[in-house]
Write a protein that holds these residues in place. Structure first.
Motif, mmCIF file in Angstrom:
data_model
loop_
_atom_site.group_PDB
_atom_site.id
_atom_site.type_symbol
_atom_site.label_atom_id
_atom_site.label_comp_id
_atom_site.label_asym_id
_atom_site.label_seq_id
_atom_site.Cartn_x
_atom_site.Cartn_y
_atom_site.Cartn_z
ATOM 1 N N LEU A 1 0.857 -0.624 -0.221
ATOM 2 C CA LEU A 1 -0.158 0.103 -0.285
ATOM 3 C C LEU A 1 0.679 1.393 -0.290
ATOM 4 C CD1 LEU A 1 -3.302 1.067 -0.507
ATOM 5 C CD2 LEU A 1 -3.018 0.857 2.935
ATOM 6 N N SER A 2 1.984 1.253 0.354
ATOM 7 C CA SER A 2 2.783 2.543 0.482
ATOM 8 C C SER A 2 3.437 2.225 -0.270
ATOM 9 C CB SER A 2 4.088 1.988 2.231
ATOM 10 O OG SER A 2 5.032 3.147 2.076
ATOM 11 N N ALA A 3 3.777 1.419 -1.322
ATOM 12 C CA ALA A 3 4.809 1.460 -2.594
ATOM 13 C C ALA A 3 3.373 2.114 -3.289
ATOM 14 C CB ALA A 3 4.849 0.425 -3.215
ATOM 15 N N PHE A 4 2.077 2.060 -3.471
ATOM 16 C CA PHE A 4 0.908 2.106 -4.612
ATOM 17 C C PHE A 4 0.537 3.542 -3.969
ATOM 18 C CE2 PHE A 4 -3.712 2.878 -5.170
ATOM 19 C CZ PHE A 4 -3.709 2.780 -6.380
ATOM 20 N N ARG A 5 0.712 4.352 -3.027
ATOM 21 C CA ARG A 5 0.725 5.153 -2.403
ATOM 22 C C ARG A 5 1.406 5.858 -3.400
ATOM 23 N NH1 ARG A 5 -1.530 4.634 3.690
ATOM 24 N NH2 ARG A 5 -3.291 4.853 3.148
ATOM 25 N N THR A 6 2.678 5.953 -3.106
ATOM 26 C CA THR A 6 4.233 6.453 -3.827
ATOM 27 C C THR A 6 3.432 6.978 -5.380
ATOM 28 O OG1 THR A 6 5.688 5.649 -2.160
ATOM 29 C CG2 THR A 6 6.809 6.016 -3.772
ATOM 30 N N ALA A 7 3.503 5.605 -5.913
ATOM 31 C CA ALA A 7 3.652 5.336 -7.359
ATOM 32 C C ALA A 7 2.634 7.102 -7.532
ATOM 33 C CB ALA A 7 2.737 4.271 -8.417
ATOM 34 N N ILE A 8 1.431 6.571 -6.759
ATOM 35 C CA ILE A 8 -0.624 7.161 -6.946
ATOM 36 C C ILE A 8 0.662 8.805 -7.345
ATOM 37 C CG2 ILE A 8 -1.984 8.525 -6.455
ATOM 38 C CD1 ILE A 8 -2.181 5.467 -8.229
ATOM 39 N N SER A 9 1.414 9.803 -6.013
ATOM 40 C CA SER A 9 1.806 10.505 -6.008
ATOM 41 C C SER A 9 2.552 11.316 -6.693
ATOM 42 C CB SER A 9 2.613 10.682 -4.702
ATOM 43 O OG SER A 9 3.880 9.628 -4.103
ATOM 44 N N TYR A 10 3.475 10.596 -6.900
ATOM 45 C CA TYR A 10 4.668 10.148 -8.318
ATOM 46 C C TYR A 10 3.573 10.788 -9.767
ATOM 47 C CZ TYR A 10 8.769 9.661 -6.280
ATOM 48 O OH TYR A 10 9.875 10.291 -5.089
ATOM 49 N N ARG A 11 2.698 9.942 -10.040
ATOM 50 C CA ARG A 11 2.537 10.393 -10.574
ATOM 51 C C ARG A 11 1.179 10.976 -11.084
ATOM 52 N NH1 ARG A 11 0.294 4.101 -13.817
ATOM 53 N NH2 ARG A 11 3.311 3.775 -13.681
ATOM 54 N N PHE A 12 0.714 11.570 -10.497
ATOM 55 C CA PHE A 12 0.186 13.279 -10.055
ATOM 56 C C PHE A 12 0.955 14.415 -9.854
ATOM 57 C CE2 PHE A 12 -1.871 16.886 -7.305
ATOM 58 C CZ PHE A 12 -2.496 16.822 -8.259
ATOM 59 N N VAL A 13 2.425 14.759 -9.135
ATOM 60 C CA VAL A 13 2.695 15.568 -9.729
ATOM 61 C C VAL A 13 3.333 15.907 -11.431
ATOM 62 C CG1 VAL A 13 5.520 16.118 -9.114
ATOM 63 C CG2 VAL A 13 4.105 15.300 -7.395
ATOM 64 N N ALA A 14 3.773 13.969 -11.840
ATOM 65 C CA ALA A 14 4.210 14.046 -13.216
ATOM 66 C C ALA A 14 3.256 15.161 -14.361
ATOM 67 C CB ALA A 14 4.563 13.065 -13.371
ATOM 68 N N TRP A 15 1.847 14.531 -13.901
ATOM 69 C CA TRP A 15 0.076 15.022 -14.657
ATOM 70 C C TRP A 15 0.389 16.520 -14.330
ATOM 71 C CZ3 TRP A 15 -4.006 17.890 -12.430
ATOM 72 C CH2 TRP A 15 -4.790 17.479 -13.850
ATOM 73 N N LEU A 16 0.641 16.568 -12.960
ATOM 74 C CA LEU A 16 0.276 18.369 -12.759
ATOM 75 C C LEU A 16 1.718 19.473 -13.621
ATOM 76 C CD1 LEU A 16 -1.296 19.853 -10.924
ATOM 77 C CD2 LEU A 16 0.212 19.661 -8.748
ATOM 78 N N GLN A 17 2.777 18.831 -13.514
ATOM 79 C CA GLN A 17 3.721 19.109 -14.073
ATOM 80 C C GLN A 17 3.121 19.948 -15.632
ATOM 81 O OE1 GLN A 17 6.886 17.494 -13.121
ATOM 82 N NE2 GLN A 17 7.741 18.278 -10.660
ATOM 83 N N GLU A 18 2.826 18.910 -16.176
ATOM 84 C CA GLU A 18 1.852 18.495 -17.918
ATOM 85 C C GLU A 18 1.110 19.223 -17.413
ATOM 86 O OE1 GLU A 18 2.065 14.462 -19.011
ATOM 87 O OE2 GLU A 18 4.130 14.387 -18.521
ATOM 88 N N ASN A 19 -0.049 19.437 -16.901
ATOM 89 C CA ASN A 19 -1.266 19.790 -16.825
ATOM 90 C C ASN A 19 -1.310 21.329 -15.987
ATOM 91 O OD1 ASN A 19 -2.530 17.963 -18.963
ATOM 92 N ND2 ASN A 19 -1.708 16.618 -17.332
#
Length: 136
Positions: free
Chosen positions: A102-120
């Motif tokens: 679950l911790s690794a999943f949360r890390t993955a989601i947060s990284y992907r959200f930050v990447a999406w935020l930078q692009e959008n």
């Protein structure tokens, strides 16, 4: 039973099943009953780590939707843990427990959200401006 015969026993536990008597052998009963623990582990994990007990719904339909989302999230995370998908990219240690996965999943989601935020960032800034906020 807590004794070798029914006459001597002071405690007797019963197992009720709809399985035919040919299939319900002693070995089948022990195997089936031993699998009961895994069902309890699932519910304990779902209630504790996935927020199953933190729902606030006003209708049965909303409760069903929440339960479906919790069970899907649990299944997805367990599948990722078992196949090694989270470990390959988002974890620096073995994922031996559900908490680690679950911790690794949360890390993955947060990284992907930050990447999406930078692009959008323009989409996010527009959303905030519609709320009366300024984001820079």
């Amino acid at each position: 039973m807590n004794a070798p015969s029914v006459e001597e026993a002071t405690e007797v536990n019963y197992l009720i099943t709809n399985v035919s008597s040919e299939k319900a052998t002693g070995e089948w009963i022990v195997k089936t009953y031993s699998q009961r623990n895994w069902v309890e582990v699932f519910y304990r994990e779902a209630k504790g780590w996935l927020g199953l007990r933190e729902y606030q719904t006003r209708s049965l339909k909303s409760l069903h939707r929440h339960l479906i989302l919790v069970f899907c999230a649990y299944s997805f995370i367990i599948w990722q843990q078992l196949t090694g998908g989270l470990r390959r990219r988002w974890a620096n240690k073995p994922l031996n427990t559900f908490t680690d996965a679950l911790s690794a999943f949360r890390t993955a989601i947060s990284y992907r959200f930050v990447a999406w935020l930078q692009e959008n960032h323009d989409v996010f800034a527009l959303h905030l401006s519609n709320l009366g906020l300024v984001w820079a």
